[in-house]
Write a protein that holds these residues in place. Structure first.
Motif, mmCIF file in Angstrom:
data_model
loop_
_atom_site.group_PDB
_atom_site.id
_atom_site.type_symbol
_atom_site.label_atom_id
_atom_site.label_comp_id
_atom_site.label_asym_id
_atom_site.label_seq_id
_atom_site.Cartn_x
_atom_site.Cartn_y
_atom_site.Cartn_z
ATOM 1 N N GLU A 1 11.885 -28.920 -26.713
ATOM 2 C CA GLU A 1 13.017 -28.135 -26.228
ATOM 3 C C GLU A 1 13.748 -28.859 -25.101
ATOM 4 O O GLU A 1 14.971 -28.750 -24.971
ATOM 5 C CB GLU A 1 12.541 -26.769 -25.730
ATOM 6 C CG GLU A 1 12.180 -25.798 -26.830
ATOM 7 C CD GLU A 1 13.350 -25.476 -27.725
ATOM 8 O OE1 GLU A 1 14.475 -25.353 -27.206
ATOM 9 O OE2 GLU A 1 13.147 -25.367 -28.946
ATOM 10 N N TRP B 1 16.551 -22.626 -18.363
ATOM 11 C CA TRP B 1 16.592 -21.754 -19.537
ATOM 12 C C TRP B 1 15.964 -22.427 -20.751
ATOM 13 O O TRP B 1 15.271 -21.771 -21.548
ATOM 14 C CB TRP B 1 18.024 -21.324 -19.827
ATOM 15 C CG TRP B 1 18.581 -20.457 -18.751
ATOM 16 C CD1 TRP B 1 19.621 -20.756 -17.904
ATOM 17 C CD2 TRP B 1 18.105 -19.165 -18.370
ATOM 18 N NE1 TRP B 1 19.822 -19.729 -17.025
ATOM 19 C CE2 TRP B 1 18.914 -18.729 -17.285
ATOM 20 C CE3 TRP B 1 17.089 -18.336 -18.821
ATOM 21 C CZ2 TRP B 1 18.727 -17.511 -16.668
ATOM 22 C CZ3 TRP B 1 16.899 -17.111 -18.196
ATOM 23 C CH2 TRP B 1 17.713 -16.708 -17.142
ATOM 24 N N TYR C 1 12.650 -21.038 -22.674
ATOM 25 C CA TYR C 1 12.622 -20.922 -24.133
ATOM 26 C C TYR C 1 11.399 -21.632 -24.703
ATOM 27 O O TYR C 1 10.677 -21.106 -25.563
ATOM 28 C CB TYR C 1 13.918 -21.511 -24.689
ATOM 29 C CG TYR C 1 14.098 -21.360 -26.177
ATOM 30 C CD1 TYR C 1 13.472 -20.349 -26.891
ATOM 31 C CD2 TYR C 1 14.915 -22.253 -26.874
ATOM 32 C CE1 TYR C 1 13.657 -20.224 -28.260
ATOM 33 C CE2 TYR C 1 15.104 -22.130 -28.242
ATOM 34 C CZ TYR C 1 14.462 -21.114 -28.918
ATOM 35 O OH TYR C 1 14.638 -21.000 -30.265
ATOM 36 N N LYS D 1 13.810 -14.714 -26.062
ATOM 37 C CA LYS D 1 14.484 -15.917 -26.547
ATOM 38 C C LYS D 1 15.988 -15.691 -26.624
ATOM 39 O O LYS D 1 16.782 -16.538 -26.191
ATOM 40 C CB LYS D 1 13.936 -16.292 -27.922
ATOM 41 C CG LYS D 1 14.758 -17.301 -28.684
ATOM 42 C CD LYS D 1 14.186 -17.507 -30.064
ATOM 43 C CE LYS D 1 15.117 -18.332 -30.951
ATOM 44 N NZ LYS D 1 16.372 -17.650 -31.264
ATOM 45 N N GLU E 1 18.795 -17.676 -24.411
ATOM 46 C CA GLU E 1 19.899 -18.420 -25.027
ATOM 47 C C GLU E 1 21.247 -17.907 -24.538
ATOM 48 O O GLU E 1 22.163 -18.697 -24.272
ATOM 49 C CB GLU E 1 19.803 -18.319 -26.547
ATOM 50 C CG GLU E 1 18.650 -19.094 -27.154
ATOM 51 C CD GLU E 1 18.594 -18.936 -28.655
ATOM 52 O OE1 GLU E 1 19.124 -17.929 -29.161
ATOM 53 O OE2 GLU E 1 18.036 -19.820 -29.321
#
Length: 296
Positions: free
Chosen positions: A167, A204, A208, A272, A276
């Motif tokens: 990620e 962020w 995630y 999630k 986002e």
């Protein structure tokens, strides 16, 4: 309405296909989600509550069920922070530096994605099992890894390692090194640069990755099944406990435990989506993404 006007509107909408094509695709996607996602999820909760709330709670309060819940939480509490540290370090190394063997390191990070979890569990058995490479030495010093909590943690760490790193790597590569270099020029140390520049930019994406890593750690079955030994009340996580109950035809108790994993999936999906959305809003406010164009 003329054909030219219709073409212009379709172009502005991002497609030149007829409206029926769009709605057909949407309908197919919705039917697919309903059949293969919503209905199975609803079936889990329906079966779990089939004999009432009392039977549902009794299935969760049973000693073996409570032990599996505790072990699952303990495994996640250990595995996720380890992967958080390893994932951030690996992403930082790959995204911020150029060195020989970088492609090989990236391949190693992706290795758990390409290996079956059962094979991963067997690898740990071959290394730490009674007849493995370190088995005799571990037995001599009374150290238990396979068929014990350490083996479950090791297997979980292995299968969940890529989530955080994968990620962060594209995110950190897209951001580049300019802000870090500016902070260093202004006199910031390495830790100060990380805490005050890098971490706020990746928070962020990091959240995630942690969410996905935690969900996989709690739901892992294959690798844990190999190294756990299926010892009731000691080495059974929630997925293993569900399997045993279902094989013994204790469907209500099995679906009650499974509902916990289903709830985890729903919570993961919500967090999630929020992460986002927040990331997208921050990027828009910073001018990194263009504002949404109003539809005609």
């Amino acid at each position: 309405m003329s054909a030219a006007t219709r073409t212009i509107r379709r172009a502005k909408a991002g497609t030149t296909e007829a409206p029926w094509a769009k709605w057909t695709l949407i309908s197919v996607a919705m039917v697919f989600l309903l059949l293969f996602l919503v209905l199975p999820l609803a079936a889990v909760f329906t079966e779990a509550l089939r004999k009432g709330v009392d039977a549902y709670l009794a299935g969760l309060k049973e000693p073996d069920a409570w032990s599996s819940i505790q072990l699952t939480l303990l495994t996640a509490v250990i595995a996720v922070p380890l992967n958080l540290v390893f994932g951030v370090a690996a992403a930082w190394c790959i995204a911020k530096y150029e060195f020989k063997g970088k492609a090989f390191l990236t391949t190693l990070i992706d290795l758990p994605f390409s290996i079956s979890p059962v094979v991963a569990g067997l690898m740990y058995v071959l290394v730490f099992g009674a007849h493995g490479w370190f088995g005799p030495w571990l037995a001599e010093h009374d150290i238990k890894i396979i068929f014990a909590v350490p083996g479950i943690v090791l297997a979980t760490v292995f299968v969940t390692f890529p989530f955080i790193a994968r990620e962060l790597i594209p995110l950190m590569q897209a951001q580049g090194n300019d802000e870090e270099q500016a902070a260093i020029v202004l006199g910031a140390s390495g830790w100060q640069t990380f805490w005050h520049v890098t971490l706020p930019n990746i928070k962020w994406g990091l959240l995630y990755g942690v969410i996905l890593c935690n969900a996989r750690a709690m739901g892992e079955f294959g690798a844990v099944s190999v190294v756990s030994g299926h010892i009731r009340g000691q080495t059974n996580t929630i997925p293993l406990h569900v399997e045993i109950l279902y094989n013994e035809y204790q469907s209500v108790a099995a679906f009650a435990a499974a509902s916990l994993l289903a709830l985890l999936a729903l919570v993961t999906l919500v967090i999630k989506s929020v992460a986002e959305w927040r990331n997208e809003q921050e990027m828009k406010s910073a001018g990194e993404l263009p504002p949404e164009r109003p539809r005609p």
